[in-house]
Design a protein around this motif. Sequence first.
Motif, PDB file in Angstrom:
ATOM      1  N   GLU A  98     -13.922   4.707   2.670  1.00 44.00           N
ATOM      2  CA  GLU A  98     -13.270   3.833   1.700  1.00 44.00           C
ATOM      3  C   GLU A  98     -13.941   4.054   0.358  1.00 44.00           C
ATOM      4  OE1 GLU A  98     -11.986  -0.857   1.237  1.00 44.00           O
ATOM      5  OE2 GLU A  98     -12.959  -0.171   3.074  1.00 44.00           O
ATOM      6  N   VAL A 115     -13.206   4.386  -4.257  1.00 48.45           N
ATOM      7  CA  VAL A 115     -12.352   4.262  -5.434  1.00 48.45           C
ATOM      8  C   VAL A 115     -12.549   5.538  -6.237  1.00 48.45           C
ATOM      9  CG1 VAL A 115     -11.880   3.004  -7.565  1.00 48.45           C
ATOM     10  CG2 VAL A 115     -12.463   1.745  -5.485  1.00 48.45           C
ATOM     11  N   GLU A 159      -3.505   3.520   0.161  1.00 45.67           N
ATOM     12  CA  GLU A 159      -3.941   3.577  -1.235  1.00 45.67           C
ATOM     13  C   GLU A 159      -3.264   2.506  -2.089  1.00 45.67           C
ATOM     14  OE1 GLU A 159      -3.180   7.535  -2.650  1.00 45.67           O
ATOM     15  OE2 GLU A 159      -4.233   8.469  -0.981  1.00 45.67           O
ATOM     16  N   ALA A 174      -6.603   0.301  -8.041  1.00 46.96           N
ATOM     17  CA  ALA A 174      -7.738  -0.634  -7.980  1.00 46.96           C
ATOM     18  C   ALA A 174      -7.794  -1.505  -9.207  1.00 46.96           C
ATOM     19  CB  ALA A 174      -9.032   0.143  -7.843  1.00 46.96           C
ATOM     20  N   GLU A 207      -7.423   4.159 -11.440  1.00 44.10           N
ATOM     21  CA  GLU A 207      -8.419   3.991 -10.384  1.00 44.10           C
ATOM     22  C   GLU A 207      -7.667   3.742  -9.078  1.00 44.10           C
ATOM     23  OE1 GLU A 207     -11.840   4.404 -10.948  1.00 44.10           O
ATOM     24  OE2 GLU A 207     -10.947   5.124 -12.811  1.00 44.10           O
ATOM     25  N   CYS A 208      -7.910   4.590  -8.105  1.00 42.82           N
ATOM     26  CA  CYS A 208      -7.201   4.523  -6.836  1.00 42.82           C
ATOM     27  C   CYS A 208      -8.158   4.109  -5.725  1.00 42.82           C
ATOM     28  CB  CYS A 208      -6.582   5.887  -6.515  1.00 42.82           C
ATOM     29  SG  CYS A 208      -5.543   5.870  -5.047  1.00 42.82           S
ATOM     30  N   HIS A 209      -7.877   2.966  -5.121  1.00 41.07           N
ATOM     31  CA  HIS A 209      -8.647   2.509  -3.967  1.00 41.07           C
ATOM     32  C   HIS A 209      -8.044   3.168  -2.734  1.00 41.07           C
ATOM     33  CE1 HIS A 209      -9.481  -0.382  -0.630  1.00 41.07           C
ATOM     34  NE2 HIS A 209     -10.694  -0.159  -1.088  1.00 41.07           N
ATOM     35  N   GLN A 218       0.829  -1.194   0.000  1.00 41.92           N
ATOM     36  CA  GLN A 218       0.000   0.000   0.000  1.00 41.92           C
ATOM     37  C   GLN A 218       0.872   1.256   0.000  1.00 41.92           C
ATOM     38  OE1 GLN A 218      -3.688   0.142   0.929  1.00 41.92           O
ATOM     39  NE2 GLN A 218      -3.635  -1.965   0.233  1.00 41.92           N
ATOM     40  N   LYS A 232      -8.447   3.890   1.402  1.00 43.69           N
ATOM     41  CA  LYS A 232      -9.052   3.590   2.702  1.00 43.69           C
ATOM     42  C   LYS A 232      -8.408   4.556   3.690  1.00 43.69           C
ATOM     43  CE  LYS A 232     -10.078  -0.151   5.864  1.00 43.69           C
ATOM     44  NZ  LYS A 232      -9.939  -1.585   6.134  1.00 43.69           N
TER      45      LYS A 232
END
Length: 172
Positions: free
Chosen positions: A133, A135, A169, A172, A147-149, A72, A151
Amino acid sequence: MEKMRFYDEAAHTFYNKLDVHGYPLHCMDLFAQSFDRLSGNLADVKSLESMALSGKWHKMANFGDEILKKDQVVVVTDTHLNIVYATKNMVEMNGYQPHEVLGKQPRMFQGEATCRETTSQVSKAIKEQQPFEVVLTNYRKDGTTYECHIKSSPVFDKAGKLVNFIAFEEVA
């Protein structure tokens, strides 16, 4: 060191059969890249743990798991959302070196394709000091999207005062 002797002997035997004299340099390059990445990640873990201790964070994430095992990217902001820390592996995700984002706000990664509804949800969670959380479509340094996940959660000190926000991050 005794185990390395057996490795060296085995490598020597293998390469002699191939009529290659010496070790291929690209092997050292691959090892060096992996070693540099691991060293940077370990330095980030240590820096984040130090930041958490000096800031008297009430709860401290397991940075080793997040960075070393899950790969991450970690971004820490102050209470005004100015980036105060970003891990070195950020450059692999979006092309920015950590020093290039310090003092700036995470919205620097947003653009035309970023969903305004999602950013509104993020803003609401931040104002209410709640974790979130999502995206998001973010932009790399070169202008391409990804695309960035994300949290994220607020960070409180042991007295219950908001001191930072932290985001974990990944693409995604």
